[in-house]
Design an enzyme around this catalytic site. Structure first.
Site, PDB file in Angstrom:
ATOM      1  N   ASP A  32       0.870  -1.354  -0.068  1.00  0.00           N
ATOM      2  CA  ASP A  32       0.173   0.115   0.013  1.00  0.00           C
ATOM      3  C   ASP A  32       0.856   1.271  -0.071  1.00  0.00           C
ATOM      4  OD1 ASP A  32      -1.171  -2.323   0.922  1.00  0.00           O
ATOM      5  OD2 ASP A  32      -2.787  -1.094   1.891  1.00  0.00           O
ATOM      6  N   GLU A  88      -4.194   2.134  -3.177  1.00  0.00           N
ATOM      7  CA  GLU A  88      -5.488   2.378  -2.321  1.00  0.00           C
ATOM      8  C   GLU A  88      -5.551   3.648  -1.386  1.00  0.00           C
ATOM      9  OE1 GLU A  88      -8.173   1.529   0.071  1.00  0.00           O
ATOM     10  OE2 GLU A  88      -6.734   0.772   1.791  1.00  0.00           O
ATOM     11  N   ASN A  89      -4.075   3.984  -1.240  1.00  0.00           N
ATOM     12  CA  ASN A  89      -4.132   5.081  -0.152  1.00  0.00           C
ATOM     13  C   ASN A  89      -3.210   6.208  -0.727  1.00  0.00           C
ATOM     14  OD1 ASN A  89      -3.488   2.233   2.026  1.00  0.00           O
ATOM     15  ND2 ASN A  89      -5.250   3.720   2.469  1.00  0.00           N
ATOM     16  N   ASN A 122     -10.405  -0.403   0.713  1.00  0.00           N
ATOM     17  CA  ASN A 122     -11.742   0.090   1.212  1.00  0.00           C
ATOM     18  C   ASN A 122     -11.733   1.578   0.721  1.00  0.00           C
ATOM     19  OD1 ASN A 122      -9.244  -0.345   2.863  1.00  0.00           O
ATOM     20  ND2 ASN A 122     -10.406   0.954   4.259  1.00  0.00           N
ATOM     21  N   HIS A 123     -10.552   2.149   0.210  1.00  0.00           N
ATOM     22  CA  HIS A 123     -10.479   3.691   0.188  1.00  0.00           C
ATOM     23  C   HIS A 123     -10.656   3.869  -1.184  1.00  0.00           C
ATOM     24  CE1 HIS A 123      -9.916   4.815   4.166  1.00  0.00           C
ATOM     25  NE2 HIS A 123      -8.778   4.387   4.344  1.00  0.00           N
ATOM     26  N   HIS A 164      -7.274  -7.833   0.071  1.00  0.00           N
ATOM     27  CA  HIS A 164      -7.451  -6.442   0.627  1.00  0.00           C
ATOM     28  C   HIS A 164      -8.112  -6.886   2.228  1.00  0.00           C
ATOM     29  CE1 HIS A 164      -5.858  -2.534   1.384  1.00  0.00           C
ATOM     30  NE2 HIS A 164      -7.219  -2.202   1.768  1.00  0.00           N
ATOM     31  N   HIS A 194      -3.600  -4.084   3.236  1.00  0.00           N
ATOM     32  CA  HIS A 194      -4.428  -3.303   4.001  1.00  0.00           C
ATOM     33  C   HIS A 194      -3.891  -3.077   5.396  1.00  0.00           C
ATOM     34  CE1 HIS A 194      -8.107  -1.387   5.566  1.00  0.00           C
ATOM     35  NE2 HIS A 194      -8.072  -2.312   6.770  1.00  0.00           N
ATOM     36  N   HIS A 244      -0.727  -2.642   6.413  1.00  0.00           N
ATOM     37  CA  HIS A 244       0.072  -1.644   6.334  1.00  0.00           C
ATOM     38  C   HIS A 244       1.508  -2.190   7.231  1.00  0.00           C
ATOM     39  CE1 HIS A 244      -1.993   2.042   4.917  1.00  0.00           C
ATOM     40  NE2 HIS A 244      -2.342   0.876   4.284  1.00  0.00           N
TER      41      HIS A 244
HETATM   42 FE   FE2 Z   1      -6.914  -0.667   3.198  1.00  0.00          FE
END
Ligand code: FE2
Length: 260
Positions: free
Chosen positions: A8, A39-40, A67-68, A149, A174, A176
């Protein structure tokens, strides 16, 4: 075929860390396929067209989300035309964008899939198991690589055990935080979580003081990505295409406190 899968990317520190680390990674590992979880990538939440183009320019063959995925409205303007971008199949809102990317490589079709954990996650639209069965039927290919994820280690192991005979690489994203459990399970390479590429002095990428203010002193805060030196988390995975088996998986971490 050698795959580099980068965990990520968090905000600008993550993007800069990826850009500055890639020449050495390319030199040392000579990978054929590059997958990035993005995604981040846009200020800690979501991705924009500009950042998608930046990651493609760095050589990303596939960019996965989580999720983001829809945190930036900008994504709705380009997700359908961004052929290298995939979003979790079993996450609300459904019906926008793709969850599989098929890449042709030396006569083989390589499928990269994005699946979403159902434990401790919001916006779950469907079981990851039924979602992946459906994705496999809709996207026939020779080799399967999955970005799972999710939050829960147990769910990631369950998914890997259930689908290991159909996949060559299942990598978690996810949390991290990179896990030290990389291994090959009957031809399927697996790691619970690849970890983060972002600011090292942070709480999984976010500003430490801000999280203390919001969680300990219960003060209203924004969402601030931490600044400072970056770290990179990734894996390298070798796949024997003719045997349809992973042959090696190794973790990579580049961190300021490991650089001497
Ligand atoms: Fe995530």
């Amino acid at each position: 075929m050698r795959v580099l899968f980068v965990g990520d990317i968090v905000g600008r520190p993550g993007r800069m860390m990826l850009e500055s680390s890639l020449p050495a990674l390319r030199e040392e590992y000579g990978y054929d396929l590059m997958i990035v979880n993005g995604e981040n990538a846009a200020h800690g939440k979501g991705i924009t067209r500009k950042i998608y183009d930046f990651l493609v320019d760095l050589g990303a063959d596939c960019i996965t989300l989580g999720n983001h995925a829809f945190s930036k409205d900008n994504i709705l303007t380009f997700i359908d035309s961004a052929e290298r971008l995939i979003r979790p199949a079993n996450m609300e809102p459904v019906g926008i964008g793709r969850s599989a990317r098929i890449i042709q490589w030396q006569g083989y079709s390589i499928g990269v899939f994005n699946i979403y954990g159902s434990v401790f996650m919001d916006q779950v639209s469907e079981s990851p198991f039924t979602a992946f069965e459906r994705l496999m039927k809709e996207n026939p290919c020779d080799i399967r690589i999955v970005d799972f994820h999710g939050e829960a280690s147990g769910e990631k192991y369950l998914f890997m055990e259930y689908f290991k005979d159909k996949c060559q690489l299942i990598a978690g994203t996810h949390t991290h935080v990179q896990t030290a459990d990389e291994a090959i399970h009957e031809g399927c390479a697996f790691i619970c979580d690849i970890g983060m590429t972002g600011p090292y002095h942070s709480i999984i990428g976010r500003d430490i003081d801000e999280l203390i203010a919001s969680n300990v002193r219960l003060e209203p805060t924004r969402y601030t990505v931490a600044e400072g030196e970056g770290m990179l988390s990734a894996i390298i995975c070798d796949i024997d295409l003719s045997k349809k088996e992973a042959t090696a998986i190794r973790r990579i971490q580049i961190r300021p406190d490991l650089n001497g």
